[in-house]
Each structure stands twice: as C-alpha cells, then as structure tokens.
Design an enzyme around this catalytic site. Structure first.
Site, PDB file in Angstrom:
ATOM      1  N   ASP A 104      -5.328  43.497 -36.048  1.00  0.00           N
ATOM      2  CA  ASP A 104      -4.705  44.815 -36.227  1.00  0.00           C
ATOM      3  C   ASP A 104      -3.227  44.569 -36.542  1.00  0.00           C
ATOM      4  OD1 ASP A 104      -3.421  47.275 -35.893  1.00  0.00           O
ATOM      5  OD2 ASP A 104      -4.740  47.931 -34.268  1.00  0.00           O
ATOM      6  N   TYR A 141      -4.089  48.779 -28.390  1.00  0.00           N
ATOM      7  CA  TYR A 141      -3.911  50.228 -28.571  1.00  0.00           C
ATOM      8  C   TYR A 141      -4.934  50.981 -27.706  1.00  0.00           C
ATOM      9  CZ  TYR A 141      -3.955  54.740 -30.981  1.00  0.00           C
ATOM     10  OH  TYR A 141      -3.917  56.078 -31.276  1.00  0.00           O
ATOM     11  N   LYS A 147       0.750  54.963 -39.605  1.00  0.00           N
ATOM     12  CA  LYS A 147       2.034  54.518 -39.073  1.00  0.00           C
ATOM     13  C   LYS A 147       2.948  54.099 -40.229  1.00  0.00           C
ATOM     14  CE  LYS A 147      -0.391  55.413 -35.492  1.00  0.00           C
ATOM     15  NZ  LYS A 147      -1.108  54.440 -34.700  1.00  0.00           N
ATOM     16  N   ARG A 197     -18.308  60.088 -51.925  1.00  0.00           N
ATOM     17  CA  ARG A 197     -18.448  59.301 -50.685  1.00  0.00           C
ATOM     18  C   ARG A 197     -18.670  57.816 -51.007  1.00  0.00           C
ATOM     19  NH1 ARG A 197     -23.060  59.175 -48.274  1.00  0.00           N
ATOM     20  NH2 ARG A 197     -23.563  61.373 -48.561  1.00  0.00           N
TER      21      ARG A 197
HETATM   22  C1  PLP Z   1      -2.410  54.317 -34.160  1.00  0.00           C
HETATM   23  C2  PLP Z   1      -3.029  52.993 -34.008  1.00  0.00           C
HETATM   24  C3  PLP Z   1      -4.414  52.809 -34.188  1.00  0.00           C
HETATM   25  C4  PLP Z   1      -5.337  53.982 -34.506  1.00  0.00           C
HETATM   26  O1  PLP Z   1      -5.090  54.523 -35.757  1.00  0.00           O
HETATM   27  P1  PLP Z   1      -5.299  56.086 -36.137  1.00  0.00           P
HETATM   28  O2  PLP Z   1      -4.855  56.124 -37.551  1.00  0.00           O
HETATM   29  O3  PLP Z   1      -4.455  56.892 -35.203  1.00  0.00           O
HETATM   30  O4  PLP Z   1      -6.747  56.375 -35.968  1.00  0.00           O
HETATM   31  C5  PLP Z   1      -4.908  51.535 -34.053  1.00  0.00           C
HETATM   32  N1  PLP Z   1      -4.117  50.490 -33.752  1.00  0.00           N
HETATM   33  C6  PLP Z   1      -2.792  50.630 -33.570  1.00  0.00           C
HETATM   34  C7  PLP Z   1      -1.963  49.444 -33.253  1.00  0.00           C
HETATM   35  C8  PLP Z   1      -2.202  51.881 -33.679  1.00  0.00           C
HETATM   36  O5  PLP Z   1      -0.887  52.015 -33.478  1.00  0.00           O
END
Ligand code: PLP
Length: 379
Positions: A170, A98, A195, A46
């Site tokens: 992000d 998001y 993604k 961890r």
């Molecule tokens: C999918 C997504 C998230 C969240 O990520 P997870 O891996 O699904 O927890 C945050 N921001 C954007 C722009 C996303 O497309």
C-alpha cells in the site's frame, strides 16, 4: 522519461476523432457494434471504458507497471485482491495498517475462511516467524498510518520469493512520486487515489498495478465481475490530478519537513513521528527506498485533552479524516480513522489517545507555522 513528463503524457494521446488535448469523458454504458461481437475494443463500460483505460495507463506508467486497474475506492481495490485467494489461505499484514484495511480483513473476509495475522513488518524476523504453509499473501503498508514506521520492501520481496507469496504494498502515503514498490520487488502496488493522487479532497478511488500478466488478468476479471469502478468522469478527474502530482508532492514534503523540525523543538509536543527526521528509527531505510519523506506527520501530545485542544483550535489546519489533499488537516486517529480498531489493540502498538496525525497541505509554510504556534499556545 521523467516523472512529470510521464504524468502529463503517458496514456494521453490527442483524441483521434477531435484533436482534443485532454482525453474525452466517454460517458456511456455501452458501445454500438458493427456486427455481432464486432466493436472498437469496448462493449460495456463495466468491462472497459476508453476514459478509464487511459487513466489506468497513466497511473500504471507512474508506478513503472505494465498493467493498472482502477477501482471505486482504495478499499474496493484491496477487496479485489481476494481474486488471488481461496478459503483456507492465510495473509500476513502490517500491524498498524490503515483501520479500514484491518476492518475489511478481520470483519468481512475472516468469516469467509481466510485468516490474517497482523505483524510488525518492520521486523523482518517477525515476518519470517509468522509464515505458515497456507500463507499466500503479504500485505505491507509503508509508511504506516498513523505511526509512520517503515518496512523494508526489498527484504519483504526476498521473503515473498522464498515462500511463494504475493507481495502487495500500500503506497498511498508516498504516492508514486516518492516510492515505487514494484521496482523494489513487490508484485502489486496499491493506492487509495483519494489521497495524494487525486489530491483535492473531492473524490474516492483506488488503484492496483502489477507487472505480472496472470495477476493482471485476475484483477481485470474482478473489475468486470464486481463493477466497483470509477465512472468515466471520475477517471477523467484522476488524469487531471496526476498531471500536478509531482509539484504537489514536492511542496507537501518541503512544508512537512519544516513543520516536523518546528514541532520537534516545541515543549508542548512530546514526540514527533516523521521519517524525514534523522532521529526517526527508520530514517536510514527511508533514505534508501524513498525519494522524499512525504507530507504526513504524527505527534504525541501530553494527554488526550491537549490533543483535543490543539485539534480544535487551528484556523487553517482543520479537523477531518482523510489526508493528501492541498489543504492541511489534523486527525485524531484513536477517535476517528482508527476507532474501529479495539482500544487494547491500538495501545499495544503505541497508538495513544494523545496522538494527532497531521496531513500537511500546500498552503504557504509561514501561515501553517503561525497556525500551529497559535494552536499550541492555546493548549
Ligand atoms: C484511505 C486509505 C485506504 C482506503 O482508501 P479509500 O479510498 O478511502 O477506500 C487504504 N490505505 C491507506 C493507507 C489509506 O490512507
């Protein structure tokens, strides 16, 4: 060093014990100590694991960052930002962020005494006007999901500096291949690795990177305290994926550009949102801060029924949440990814029931165009 060379070599030395060209999966929870507190740098997974460390170094290099921190999901990465906040603090966030980010902020964190305002960060003046004495963090998503509006990262960095805010970007939609927010003045860059970084729709992970040692220390502390971390196997899969990130992104982009041009001319499509189109309101900004326009396109159909017909009548472009994988997907934001955002709020910023979001994969362009053609013919 170029992007692809970094993706393949950064943090990836041959294994000193065996010569293995790939970083070994150190599938362990603990490490034997020679004496009390005497170990090779790891004492409990961890707190740190060699496979995770290598993946963090690799991803950090792609964002030109000194420090990288992996989490078990994009959402747990965003949640870890609370390490930088305390009760009473105020956060400014991009309005059409998001849906999961909106939900975490307003449903989980607000009851703990943090406050949030969701503003159109593509209007610099609106961001300035929303800053309060207790504002501590500015969270920007660019391009946004699903409307693909762009925020000027450099302008946000100036505001953040003036008001002593931590700027978080992000960068999920662009991946480090097309945009590097830290180079534009952001303090932290965030990714849902789920993604484009992982790219194969087979795993969930999140990432934060920074050049600030004090921030990095707090994020590492949060990793150790909460343990929302990818396993050694998952860390290995992240490294396996980043090696092809550059070639995949190029293909996502060239496919998406051609598809956006095609949809833009189609009479059954009312509007195409793609920052690569010169008609997109933020095209010029995108050309400055990005090196390509990515693989995400949103389209407005005539009405909900038309959107529904198209979304369910394609052969290769399948109806599913998520994005950034090798396979093309279509998503209905109002009914799927953004259903947790109240309808009045969605419609106030233009997220209509007739909107579809396309994640353009890396299949052959002709097959995707043909699929859209036959799908639209059925509308
Ligand atoms: C999918 C997504 C998230 C969240 O990520 P997870 O891996 O699904 O927890 C945050 N921001 C954007 C722009 C996303 O497309």
């Amino acid at each position: 060093m170029g992007f692809n060379t970094k993706a393949i070599h950064a943090g990836q030395p041959a294994d000193p014990a065996t010569g293995s060209i790939t970083v070994p999966i150190i599938q362990t929870s603990t490490f034997v100590q020679e004496g009390i507190g005497e170990h090779k740098g790891w004492d409990y997974t961890r707190a740190g694991n060699p496979t995770r460390d290598a993946a963090q170094l690799n991803l950090a290099a792609l964002e030109n960052a000194r420090y990288g921190h992996l989490f078990s999901s994009g959402m747990s990465a965003i949640h870890a930002l609370t390490a930088l906040l305390k009760t009473g603090d105020h956060v400014l966030c991009t309005r059409d962020v998001y849906g999961g980010t909106w939900r975490l902020f307003s449903k989980v964190l607000e009851p703990f005494g943090l406050s949030f305002d969701f503003v159109e960060t593509h209007h610099v003046d609106k961001v300035r006007a929303a800053i309060r004495p207790e504002t501590k963090l500015l969270f920007v998503e660019t391009p946004t999901n699903p409307l693909l509006s762009l925020t000027d990262i450099q302008a946000m960095a100036e505001i953040a500096k003036e008001h002593d805010l931590v700027l978080v970007v992000d960068n999920t939609f662009m991946s480090p291949f097309f945009q590097n927010p830290l180079d534009l003045g952001a303090d932290i860059v965030m990714h849902s690795c789920t993604k484009y970084i992982l790219g194969h729709s087979d795993m969930i992970a999140g990432f934060l990177a920074t050049n600030d040692a004090a921030i990095s220390e707090k994020l590492a502390f949060m990793q150790k305290c909460t343990g929302a971390l990818p396993s050694p196997m998952d860390s290995f899969l992240i490294m396996r994926s980043t090696k092809t990130l550059g070639v995949r992104m190029e293909r996502h982009y060239t496919n998406a550009m051609q598809i956006a041009l095609y949809l833009n001319e189609h009479k059954k499509v009312r509007k195409v949102h793609y920052p690569g189109l010169p008609s997109h309101p933020h095209h010029e900004l995108g050309s400055r801060q990005m090196r390509g326009f990515g693989g995400m396109i949103s389209i407005e159909m005539e009405h909900y029924e038309a959107a529904q017909a198209l979304a369910t009548h394609m052969r290769y472009i399948r109806l599913a949440e998520s994005l950034g994988g090798v396979e093309s997907l279509v998503n209905h934001p109002a009914g799927m990814t953004h259903a947790s955002v109240p309808k009045e709020q969605r419609e106030a910023y233009g997220l209509k029931d007739s909107l579809l979001r396309l994640s353009i994969g890396i299949e052959d362009l002709d097959d995707l165009l043909e699929d859209l053609e036959q799908g639209l013919a059925g509308v």
